[in-house]
Design a protein around this motif. Sequence first.
Motif, PDB file in Angstrom:
ATOM      1  N   VAL A 155      40.754  49.686  35.287  1.00  0.00           N
ATOM      2  CA  VAL A 155      39.796  48.791  35.935  1.00  0.00           C
ATOM      3  C   VAL A 155      38.397  49.175  35.450  1.00  0.00           C
ATOM      4  O   VAL A 155      38.061  50.354  35.368  1.00  0.00           O
ATOM      5  CB  VAL A 155      39.889  48.848  37.470  1.00  0.00           C
TER       6      VAL A 155
ATOM      7  N   PRO B 139      34.598  47.981  36.271  1.00  0.00           N
ATOM      8  CA  PRO B 139      33.493  47.225  36.868  1.00  0.00           C
ATOM      9  C   PRO B 139      32.191  47.768  36.287  1.00  0.00           C
ATOM     10  O   PRO B 139      32.182  48.882  35.748  1.00  0.00           O
ATOM     11  CB  PRO B 139      33.615  47.584  38.345  1.00  0.00           C
TER      12      PRO B 139
ATOM     13  N   ALA C 232      36.975  39.138  39.365  1.00  0.00           N
ATOM     14  CA  ALA C 232      37.866  40.035  38.620  1.00  0.00           C
ATOM     15  C   ALA C 232      38.723  39.209  37.669  1.00  0.00           C
ATOM     16  O   ALA C 232      39.278  38.172  38.054  1.00  0.00           O
ATOM     17  CB  ALA C 232      38.751  40.821  39.578  1.00  0.00           C
TER      18      ALA C 232
ATOM     19  N   THR D 192      41.829  39.694  34.710  1.00  0.00           N
ATOM     20  CA  THR D 192      42.835  40.631  34.227  1.00  0.00           C
ATOM     21  C   THR D 192      43.433  40.132  32.918  1.00  0.00           C
ATOM     22  O   THR D 192      43.779  38.951  32.791  1.00  0.00           O
ATOM     23  CB  THR D 192      43.949  40.834  35.266  1.00  0.00           C
TER      24      THR D 192
ATOM     25  N   THR E  77      41.720  45.223  34.214  1.00  0.00           N
ATOM     26  CA  THR E  77      41.020  44.332  35.138  1.00  0.00           C
ATOM     27  C   THR E  77      39.528  44.606  34.997  1.00  0.00           C
ATOM     28  O   THR E  77      39.075  45.744  35.171  1.00  0.00           O
ATOM     29  CB  THR E  77      41.463  44.565  36.590  1.00  0.00           C
TER      30      THR E  77
ATOM     31  N   VAL F 279      35.679  43.634  36.245  1.00  0.00           N
ATOM     32  CA  VAL F 279      34.908  43.036  37.334  1.00  0.00           C
ATOM     33  C   VAL F 279      33.541  42.651  36.786  1.00  0.00           C
ATOM     34  O   VAL F 279      32.790  43.511  36.300  1.00  0.00           O
ATOM     35  CB  VAL F 279      34.750  43.994  38.527  1.00  0.00           C
TER      36      VAL F 279
ATOM     37  N   LEU G 163      37.437  41.712  46.939  1.00  0.00           N
ATOM     38  CA  LEU G 163      38.257  41.784  45.729  1.00  0.00           C
ATOM     39  C   LEU G 163      39.595  42.457  45.997  1.00  0.00           C
ATOM     40  O   LEU G 163      40.595  42.160  45.360  1.00  0.00           O
ATOM     41  CB  LEU G 163      37.517  42.546  44.631  1.00  0.00           C
TER      42      LEU G 163
END
Length: 524
Positions: A349, A351, A419, A421, A426, A428, A450
Amino acid sequence: MTTTSDRLLRIAIGGIGIESSTFCPHRSTADDFRQTRGARLLDRYTWTRSDSDLAPLVEWVPLLHATALPGGPVEADSYLLLKDELVNRIRAAGPLDGMVYDLHGAMSVIGLSDAEGDLTEAVRAALDAVGTPEDPEHGRPMMSAAMDLHGNVSRRFADPVDLLTAHRLAPHEDAWDTRERAARKLVERLRMPVGSRRPHRAWVQVPVLLPGEKTSTRLEPAKSLYGRLAAIEAKPGIVDAAIWVGYAWADQPRCRAAVVVTGDDAKLAAAEAESLARQYWDVRRDFRFVGPTGTAEECVAKAVASDRRPFLISDSGDNPTAGGAGDLAYMLGKLLDNDEIASGRVTAVHPGITDPAAVRACFEAGIDASVTLDIGGKVDPNHGGPYRLTGTVTGLQRAADRTDHPGGGPYESGCDLAAITTGGLTVVVTERRKPFHTLADFTGPAEGGLGIDPRTFDLVVVKIGYLEPELYDMAADWLLALTPGGVDQDLLRLGHHQVERPLYPFDEDAFGEGPGPDLTPVLL
């Protein structure tokens, strides 16, 4: 004539705070600042409450407090708007005994080489104009500054201020303690006889400029340096002791380390300041990154190969909480270059890349929609530009009015998030520049958030430098990626031209094998 022993002290509170990288193309405006006034300003602090032990002693006078997420330099018009309001509120407040000056110390403004110096001179002039309740015409209210240790302390800034203190921990787990220390020291001095209130300030700059990721107090030598401060402060004749590492990502003459020891005993204050400055200089080569480092490619490869989960990686060069643009897609590309992540065999992930157009497109498409977007690289196009990403919208979150501290923190999270993917990654994207420092930043509110739990991913790649406490506790392992951007950890490749030389590490051998620079403090 009344004295401070038989009346409430009138103490104002205000300031302007931001950390501004002159190497970042982003420009900060007044709209980026969280501005508090009146009761909301007083609510930021515990020691201004009616149940505080200071309540019977002080009438707190709220002015303006403006603080923003670090970024690029502040536009001149926005700075003047905030500065003028702060100064005008001081003038309208009437006689004051003092002011708690709550700021950061690393603000850059277009057209100014020492923004805090300029602001502080204006604040000092306004305070002098209103005078004190004891002597409205000639009295001089005292100023007590609470600062971030990554701020800069020029002579121009230090001269008008009576008391200066700074955080003693990095990460800044003591930020609110610092503000309270500044307030309590001010009250303590104001309750003394008029002629003995103002202590001496032993000020000295150290020709060293290092990034915060090399000066964390979790590690030596910063741990021992900052560890000395409380003991020095406790000595008879000493009021406070503080060290600033300075701000590494502004190209200005004031940017360098500094020491200020405040005390009634001028000789002792000067001796302690010189001792701290000399120790700082002597250990300059011992500062190390707060964690293991590598290039983006090296960090991704090591994290993928590791069995430690979750494995955190800092995208340090584009850290928005140090002044980065927050929209570089450089690390996004490196993650998807890895076959294990692209195929979904390893999950990650990443972000929060700032891209309002991409967020809008995701909201228009809706959950489970397939989107192809050019993400990031629009504010700072100098490090690869946008990244074309095809993926599925897996999360949407509308703006939430929340801050990082219940009393009011510097980082607003009120922006739309989306988000996306693709494979095991993933991403953000955020409508506005936003840090991800806590679990709640990922999950969002219970309803409409989220719902991302970073602990369930193999890799968590965050735009940050050293890990903030919650991320630090979450990480099974961690690497600091030395990525490009407006807050590049490699200062030598940024291109400083305006800093005062010689300066370590730019001039490694400028002082040869001799005693080094003159670190004799100036008594202010």
